[in-house]
Scaffold this motif. Structure first.
Motif, PDB file in Angstrom:
ATOM      1  N   CYS A   1      20.977  20.671 -56.892  1.00 39.80           N
ATOM      2  CA  CYS A   1      21.221  19.763 -57.963  1.00 39.80           C
ATOM      3  C   CYS A   1      22.621  19.710 -58.122  1.00 39.80           C
TER       4      CYS A   1
ATOM      5  N   GLN B   1      24.116  19.239 -61.203  1.00 39.99           N
ATOM      6  CA  GLN B   1      24.485  20.178 -62.417  1.00 39.99           C
ATOM      7  C   GLN B   1      22.900  20.745 -62.637  1.00 39.99           C
ATOM      8  N   ILE B   2      23.265  21.980 -62.965  1.00 42.68           N
ATOM      9  CA  ILE B   2      22.097  22.857 -63.392  1.00 42.68           C
ATOM     10  C   ILE B   2      21.941  22.650 -64.867  1.00 42.68           C
ATOM     11  N   CYS B   3      20.705  22.473 -65.253  1.00 44.38           N
ATOM     12  CA  CYS B   3      20.109  22.529 -66.651  1.00 44.38           C
ATOM     13  C   CYS B   3      19.738  23.895 -66.997  1.00 44.38           C
TER      14      CYS B   3
ATOM     15  N   TYR C   1      17.413  24.842 -69.002  1.00 51.07           N
ATOM     16  CA  TYR C   1      15.995  25.251 -69.188  1.00 51.07           C
ATOM     17  C   TYR C   1      14.976  25.248 -67.789  1.00 51.07           C
ATOM     18  N   CYS C   2      15.767  24.957 -66.753  1.00 47.41           N
ATOM     19  CA  CYS C   2      15.074  24.709 -65.529  1.00 47.41           C
ATOM     20  C   CYS C   2      14.392  26.003 -64.922  1.00 47.41           C
TER      21      CYS C   2
ATOM     22  N   THR D   1      16.156  26.126 -57.410  1.00 49.90           N
ATOM     23  CA  THR D   1      17.143  25.094 -57.250  1.00 49.90           C
ATOM     24  C   THR D   1      18.457  25.645 -57.292  1.00 49.90           C
TER      25      THR D   1
ATOM     26  N   GLY E   1      14.453  20.709 -57.364  1.00 49.25           N
ATOM     27  CA  GLY E   1      15.773  20.083 -57.243  1.00 49.25           C
ATOM     28  C   GLY E   1      15.913  18.808 -57.709  1.00 49.25           C
ATOM     29  N   SER E   2      17.066  18.091 -56.819  1.00 51.64           N
ATOM     30  CA  SER E   2      17.217  16.623 -57.133  1.00 51.64           C
ATOM     31  C   SER E   2      17.489  16.215 -55.715  1.00 51.64           C
TER      32      SER E   2
ATOM     33  N   ASP F   1      17.431  12.772 -60.380  1.00 52.30           N
ATOM     34  CA  ASP F   1      18.071  13.270 -61.631  1.00 52.30           C
ATOM     35  C   ASP F   1      18.879  11.670 -61.973  1.00 52.30           C
TER      36      ASP F   1
ATOM     37  N   ARG G   1      21.135  11.330 -64.011  1.00 55.44           N
ATOM     38  CA  ARG G   1      22.717  11.415 -64.199  1.00 55.44           C
ATOM     39  C   ARG G   1      23.379  11.188 -62.908  1.00 55.44           C
TER      40      ARG G   1
ATOM     41  N   ARG H   1      21.760  19.171 -70.847  1.00 55.69           N
ATOM     42  CA  ARG H   1      21.296  18.161 -69.995  1.00 55.69           C
ATOM     43  C   ARG H   1      21.600  16.754 -70.857  1.00 55.69           C
TER      44      ARG H   1
END
Ligand code: SF4
Length: 452
Positions: A68, A70-72, A74-75, A79, A120-121, A153, A155, A190
């Motif tokens: 990803c 950017q790592i969120c 809460y995830c 990933t 992931g993304s 994602d 974003r 996020r």
């Protein structure tokens, strides 16, 4: 002025039983769950399963991109941050090698019915790299897609990406939305304003991709019922064809990235229950068809048709209308499912690349299903997908009667001699009822989330 249309009491068509909800349970995207896999099975069992596939078998393929931008915070996914370009390139090379290894065994023999990219993304790679992966599969397999789906994602989604997805024949896109409330987005690391998500939807529709899924979450830090209502209203206005409304699972002892979330800001058990009930009633009132306990689909969507036709199934992504008995996962940590076994690829991407470069199939964990596992798996899936299960073997019926007595006494279920039916108001307790059939659990579990 707030505009709740449903009071909690009315939403109380779901009775609240905190004593039942206190026990954390798995999501049962498979049975046995990934926590029950062991390393006594791997590549050899994968070779054997592939060799047994008969000519013309329809299979689903899943490609995992564990990166990803950017790592969120809460995830809970496997990933990592994209970081160095070299790392991503090496992963993609390994993935292409794994596709080739698989194709050399079954490419001309099976038919790929569905292809899904998840992570992931998947849009953490470039549109060109994505198109190349799609091309490799089309070249090496007999593919005739009923559905080609991709998680994105928003974003980092662009107009170029929308054009690439359309050119590759993508039919469905899922995007993580979680919540549109700015203060919640800040609390979960996020940031993606409503306008950004609306733009992605517009680009996709302009490119001809109208099957769009939104993933939403309740139980987030600083989230109120009013915040959830606003997000649901904004979501319904964008008319995604499917909505998944998941409960946030806060497990910072297992997921270090969640330690950035202040646990004291999380809604309590009752508030979570209210949110789940409110979301269910809001979306069904907005004419979405409920599927299982946390999915909703517009009436014209194939998942809604599957719900009406009782053909919904449970898979690693939740509830699905995919009826293939064989799902093969490619990429680090991807899971493959055959009627008699579940196998998972090596999770560590370095070791995954090493195995693939040695021309080995990278499965390193899993489980061979006994007859009992298969019976219990069928019952658990039926309970989650349809709220009832028939033909329960006598021995299992004997074992579970005591565990189900609390649900029966509360009038949530009715038990026959070999069948079980959950009442409509038992929906929030589905995972708990299903867990009584789980012979791997002993009633404890710090790796699971609350049922609601
Ligand atoms: S983009 Fe999705 S998969 Fe990646 S860290 Fe955020 S929630 Fe997890």
């Amino acid at each position: 002025m707030r505009r709740f249309q449903f009071s909690v009491i009315k939403v109380g068509m779901w009775p609240y039983h905190p004593e039942l909800l206190a026990r954390p349970v798995p999501r049962y995207t498979s049975y046995p769950t990934a926590a029950d896999f062991h390393d006594g099975v791997g590549g050899a069992e994968m070779e054997e399963a592939l060799a047994q596939l008969s000519a013309g078998t329809a299979i689903s393929l899943y490609i995992h991109i564990p990166y990803c931008e950017q790592i969120c915070w809460y995830c809970g996914c496997n990933t990592g941050a994209t970081g160095r370009k070299q790392r991503l390139d090496s992963y993609l090379q390994a993935l292409e090698m794994e596709i080739a290894h698989l194709a050399s065994r079954i490419g001309g023999r099976v038919r790929v019915n569905r292809l899904a990219f998840g992570g992931g993304s998947p849009n953490a790679i470039t549109p060109i790299a994505f198109a190349r992966l799609c091309d490799r599969i089309l070249t090496l397999f007999r593919a005739d897609y009923e559905e080609l789906s991709v998680e994105i994602d928003p974003r980092i989604f662009t107009l170029d990406w929308a054009a690439t997805l359309a050119a590759c024949g993508v039919t469905r896109v899922s995007m993580g939305v979680q919540s549109f409330a700015e203060h919640i987005q800040k609390a979960i690391g996020r940031i993606q304003p409503l306008a950004l998500v609306a733009k992605c939807v517009e680009w996709l529709r302009a490119a001809g991709i109208d099957a769009i899924n939104f993933d939403l979450i309740y139980g987030l830090p600083k989230q109120s019922l009013a915040d959830l209502e606003d997000t649901l209203a904004e979501t319904v206005a964008l008319k995604p064809s499917r909505i998944a409304l998941f409960g946030y699972a806060h497990l910072p002892h297992l997921l270090p990235r969640q330690r950035r979330i202040d646990g004291s800001n999380l809604p309590g058990g009752y508030e979570r229950f209210e949110m789940a009930a409110f979301g269910y009633e809001y979306l069904t009132s907005a004419k979405y068809v409920p599927v299982g306990f946390d999915h909703f689909a517009l009436p014209g969507d194939p998942l809604a048709a599957a719900a009406h036709g009782d053909s919904v199934r449970r898979n690693f992504q939740g509830f699905t209308d995919d009826n293939s008995d064989v799902l093969i996962g490619l990429g680090a940590s991807a899971i493959s499912r055959f009627p008699d076994r579940i196998l998972q690829n090596e999770k560590n991407s370095g070791r995954y690349r090493q195995l693939v470069s040695q021309c080995r199939l990278p499965a390193t964990r899993g489980i061979i299903l006994s007859c009992d596992d298969r019976d219990r798996g069928r019952i658990i899936a039926d309970l989650l997908c349809r709220g009832e299960a028939q033909n329960i073997p006598e021995q299992i019926m004997k074992e579970i009667r005591y565990g189900l007595s609390a649900f029966a006494e509360l009038g949530l279920i009715s038990l026959g001699s070999s069948d079980l039916k959950a009442r409509e108001e038992a929906l929030p307790y589905s995972r708990l009822i299903a867990s009584v059939f789980d012979s791997f659990r002993n009633g404890s579990g710090t790796s699971w989330s609350p049922a609601i």
